[in-house]
Each structure stands twice: as structure tokens, then as C-alpha cells.
Scaffold this motif. Structure first.
Motif, short mmCIF file in Angstrom:
data_model
loop_
_atom_site.label_atom_id
_atom_site.label_comp_id
_atom_site.label_asym_id
_atom_site.label_seq_id
_atom_site.Cartn_x
_atom_site.Cartn_y
_atom_site.Cartn_z
N HIS A 179 1.10 -1.15 0.08
CA HIS A 179 -0.05 0.07 -0.02
C HIS A 179 0.93 1.15 0.04
CE1 HIS A 179 -3.78 -2.27 0.59
NE2 HIS A 179 -3.27 -2.51 1.78
N MET B 77 -9.68 4.15 2.14
CA MET B 77 -8.67 3.98 2.73
C MET B 77 -7.84 5.25 2.82
SD MET B 77 -5.99 0.86 1.84
CE MET B 77 -4.32 0.45 3.01
N CYS C 184 -3.88 5.69 1.23
CA CYS C 184 -3.36 4.88 0.23
C CYS C 184 -3.57 5.22 -1.18
CB CYS C 184 -3.81 3.40 0.34
SG CYS C 184 -3.39 2.16 -0.82
N ILE D 217 -3.30 3.59 -3.84
CA ILE D 217 -3.91 2.80 -4.89
C ILE D 217 -5.26 3.31 -5.15
CG2 ILE D 217 -5.00 0.49 -5.50
CD1 ILE D 217 -2.43 -0.70 -3.98
N HIS E 169 -8.34 1.94 -3.70
CA HIS E 169 -8.26 1.59 -2.02
C HIS E 169 -8.77 3.03 -1.47
CE1 HIS E 169 -5.31 -1.91 -2.40
NE2 HIS E 169 -6.22 -2.12 -2.85
#
Ligand SMILES: [Cu+2]
Length: 478
Positions: free
Chosen positions: A408, A471, A461, A463, A466
Motif C-alpha cells: 500500500h 482507505m 493509500c 492505490i 483503495h
């Protein structure tokens, strides 16, 4: 916000993006030399319409466009000023920058100036959405000492991965008043992205409730077609003996690049927040999502020969969603050495600049960030909640632990940090960072000082799938 976990079936991922064309009018030879329109390795620069000194005023519109991303196939994209990637914001330390932004998209958006130290109101975070048809002026003064490579992209609530995947991203170059690298070294801005298409050319965003959509959500959406500035496998020319400065940006949603140039080493001279203290020689380079690297590439090949820049396999994945073809090496670009007689390589300074270490004894708090799958500290994003509360002037250590079986990448808005150690191993060199990959089952410690600019800043994070599924957390600097 719900984050769905667990997916079992694997499947193949199938592919993209395009280029552009006017130099910064007020900046002449000394500042971003004139570029031919065919120079794909330097996307067009946003035209400065300001008449005031040390001021940059530019227009950016985000809108739907139809472009050929893959040869012979039209795709509907989202584009900044009609181009993918968007034109480059090319500024100098100390410049006052005003961006007149217009949202002609059919959905709310923002523009996040990734890595730039600026007031909270101009950060383009999910706190400040711009509705369709609305305009917004982003305004900031470029902080001295922050020369480097940055990028801009949308950051709307839950739609960032979609909007960037549709084509909304562009580079930012902040130039130093006193760059230690010789002025004769040419700059190449190389923005890496990947994408995936349906048969009719449409960019493939599967239904989130479908198996493929679920894998994207878990993995971070990847595509099999790799682009450099929107081009598939373009050719860059270099003269034997020439040294080039490559500013590489990872604009992919989930792909972490591991690049290598056959028969060459790189001189790694900079990262997210600009140059290091000293160049470091490396054989390959890992570039996590959102991250930037500055590399000096030396034309060590014989005249008339070629080398290939490749993306090597890197296992960032959880076993249950690891793509079947993850071990595929993919070509990014051809480096063609011209037929010209070799030139004498320019001397590279052994010291680039001084980076003052942030003082760990001044730290007043240790923050713990635990990356689980889809969650931070066991929670998903809530914009009405504050996760970390602090004040201007504070220095803090953040301990970021990844407790799950996939990488991550950590991103902090507003403030650059320094890495102290990774899994207890002291960082061997100093750098200013806003991105840090946290590999599976590992921990890193960073130090940050909130110099100024109170506000609610995101940490998350990078990504994109995510981030969009929660996240992310809120850092409130009072
Ligand atoms: Cu993640």
C-alpha cells in the motif's frame, strides 16, 4: 462507505492514453527551452497569460474528448485542455500561480496539485468539489527549496480512480533559481500510465459488483497497455555521450513500475520533493503510484544503436488477486542513439544540495497508521471525522505499518516528509517525499513538520481504488 474484500477468481486484464503541443511565453531560453511540437517527450506547457512578474496564470478546463489512444481506435476520455496527459504546469520557485479552472465534465471534480505545499483551500481535496459547469481559481505561491517534479489530477470523493483512468492527469515542473545540474542537460518529462479497453475502444471500467470490478477494487486497476505521455512504446533519441534528465511520474492507479534500461545504470538524483544531496547509481528503479523520480540517463551506447526501457515484474499483489501475467516484462520506450559522433559527457556535480534533517528530538507525537486491507486503523474514510489532530509548527513521527499481504503506497497531502527508517533500517540517504510505498508486512517511520497552512489534509493509500473505497484519513492541522 463499504469496502468489499475477498475475491477469488483471477482473470486476465485486457487496455490507455495520448499527447499534445506552447512553451511558457514569459520563459525564454533559460527556462524551458523552445520545443518542437513533435517532441512527445515534453508535453506542451500551459501558456502563462499573466503580464505580472513572477506570476503564472493559466487556464485549465476538464472536459470529455474523443481521442485515439490506441492507433485507429477512438475512445471517449476525460481530458485537461483536450489532451491526455494534460499540458504541463511549468513554474519557478517563488512564482505566484493562479489556475483558472473550469469543470465541463458531467460530474463533480477537483484538481489536486500532488506534492505541492499550498493553502488547504487550493489543495483540491474531496472537501472542495467543483460541480459540473462551475469554475474555481486555485492559487498558491511556490515555496523556495521545492524545485522538483510534481503532477496534478482529480481527487473527488470516491471517483478519483475513474477520473484519472479516463485521462485526467498532467505534470508539474518546479524549477530552481539555482539548479545544481548543468543547464546543458535536457529535460524529459515521462508520465507513465496504463489502461485497459473494451473492443469498441471504450476505457474498461467494469461494474464494481462484477467479478472483474471486484478484482480492480482489491488489486488496484491495471491495464496491459503501458503509455509514456500517452504514447505506446515511443522512441526517445539520445546522442552518444549525452546526459539526459528524466523526470518520471507514475500516474497509474495501481501499477508499481520497476524500470530498467538494458545495458545502462541510472544516476538517481531526485524524488518527490526534488534533488537529493548526492546522486546514487542504481541498476533499476521502483516507482510507486503517485511517486516521481529524477534520473540522469547517460548515452553510453554506440551511435546508431538502441536500448529498451522496460518495466520489470514486481510482486505488489495479494496472492488471491495477483494477475496471472504479473511476471510479464513490458517495454516502455526505445532509446535510440543517433548517428552523430559521440560528445564529451558533461560533468555531474557530486553534491547537489543540502537537505536539513528534521530533528527527531523535536517530535511531540508519534502517530500510528496501520494499513489493513481497505482500511486505515480499522476504519474507512469519514469526511466528518478527524483522525489526527495537531497544530502548525509541530514535528511528528508517523509509524506506518502494513499488516496485510499486498503493498500500500502512503501519500500525505500538504507537507513533505523525510523517511527515517524502513523495518528498522535507517534510510541511507535524505530526501523530501510525499509518497512512500509500504510493502506487504512491513513498517516505515517518517518525520514531518507542519510548517504552516492549517487545514484538513488527507493521508491515504495511493492505490486509487483503495483510496476511493475509504482507505483514507483526515489530518487536522490547527
Ligand atoms: Cu492500498
Amino acid at each position: 462507505m463499504v469496502h468489499r474484500l475477498s475475491l477469488l477468481t483471477l482473470l486476465t486484464l485486457s487496455g490507455s492514453l495520448v499527447a499534445l503541443s506552447s512553451p511558457h511565453e514569459t520563459y525564454s531560453a533559460s527556462h524551458g527551452s523552445a520545443r518542437p511540437k513533435t517532441d512527445w517527450a515534453n508535453p506542451d506547457v500551459l501558456v502563462n497569460i499573466s503580464k505580472k512578474p513572477k506570476t503564472v496564470e493559466v487556464n485549465i478546463t476538464a472536459a470529455i474528448a474523443t481521442l485515439s489512444l490506441q492507433p485507429g481506435v477512438k475512445s471517449e476520455v476525460f481530458a485537461y485542455n483536450g489532451h491526455v496527459p494534460g499540458p504541463t504546469l511549468d513554474v519557478r520557485e517563488g512564482d505566484h500561480v493562479i489556475i483558472y479552472f473550469r469543470n465541463d465534465l458531467p460530474e463533480p471534480t477537483t484538481v489536486h496539485w500532488h506534492g505541492i505545499h499550498l493553502p488547504f483551500e487550493s489543495d483540491g481535496s474531496p472537501f472542495h468539489p467543483i460541480k459540473p459547469g462551475e469554475t474555481h481559481n486555485y492559487e498558491f505561491t511556490v515555496r523556495p527549496g521545492t524545485a522538483g517534479t510534481y503532477w496534478y489530477h482529480p481527487h473527488p470523493d470516491r471517483r478519483t480512480g475513474f477520473a484519472i483512468g479516463k485521462g485526467l492527469f498532467g505534470g508539474i515542473i518546479v524549477r530552481a533559481a539555482d539548479d545544481p545540474l548543468p543547464a546543458s542537460i535536457p529535460d524529459k518529462l515521462l508520465i507513465l500510465s496504463d489502461n485497459r479497453f473494451l473492443r469498441d475502444g471504450a476505457i474498461d471500467f467494469p461494474d464494481p459488483l462484477s467479478p472483474n470490478g471486484g478484482i480492480d477494487e482489491e488489486n488496484g486497476r491495471e491495464g496491459p497497455i503501458l503509455f509514456v505521455n500517452g504514447h505506446v512504446m515511443p522512441t526517445l533519441t539520445i546522442r552518444s555521450g549525452e546526459v539526459q534528465r528524466w523526470r518520471v511520474v507514475n500516474a497509474s492507479a495501481g501499477r508499481i513500475y520497476r524500470i530498467a534500461l538494458s545495458g545502462h545504470t541510472f544516476l538517481h538524483v531526485g524524488s518527490d520533493g526534488g534533488l537529493f544531496e548526492k546522486p546514487r547509481e542504481v541498476k533499476e528503479m521502483l516507482i510507486t503510484t503517485g511517486e516521481r523520480v529524477e534520473l540522469l540517463v547517460r548515452g553510453t551506447d554506440a551511435p546508431g544503436t538502441k536500448s529498451v526501457l522496460q518495466n520489470l515484474p514486481y510482486d505488489r499483489y495479494a496472492p488471491q488477486t495477483r494477475p496471472r501475467d504479473w511476471q510479464t516484462t513490458r517495454d516502455l520506450l526505445t532509446l535510440q542513439t543517433t548517428d552523430e559522433t559521440p560528445m564529451t559527457p558533461v560533468a555531474i556535480p557530486t553534491t547537489l544540495r543540502r537537505i536539513t534533517p528534521l530533528d527527531t528530538t523535536k517530535s511531540t507525537a508519534v502517530r500510528t497508521v496501520v494499513f489493513g486491507q481497505g482500511m486505515i486503523n480499522g476504519k474507512t474514510m469519514d469526511m466528518s471525522r478527524v483522525d489526527v489532530s495537531t497544530h502548525v509548527g509541530a514535528t511528528e513521527i508517523w509509524e506506518i505499518e502494513n499488516i496485510v499481504g499486498m503493498d500500500h503506497p502512503f501519500h500525505l497531502h500538504g507537507f513533505q516528509f523525510q523517511v527515517l527508517d524502513r523495518d528498522g533500517v535507517p534510510e541511507p540517504y535524505r530526501a523530501w517525499k510525499d509518497m512512500l510505498n509500504i510493502p506487504k508486512h512491513s513498517t516505515a517511520r517518517i518525520i514531518v513538520r507542519y510548517d504552516d497552512y492549517p487545514g484538513k489534509w488527507m493521508f491515504h493509500c495511493h492505490i486509487l481504488d483503495h483510496e476511493d473505497h475509504g482507505m483514507m484519513g483526515v489530518l487536522d492541522v490547527k
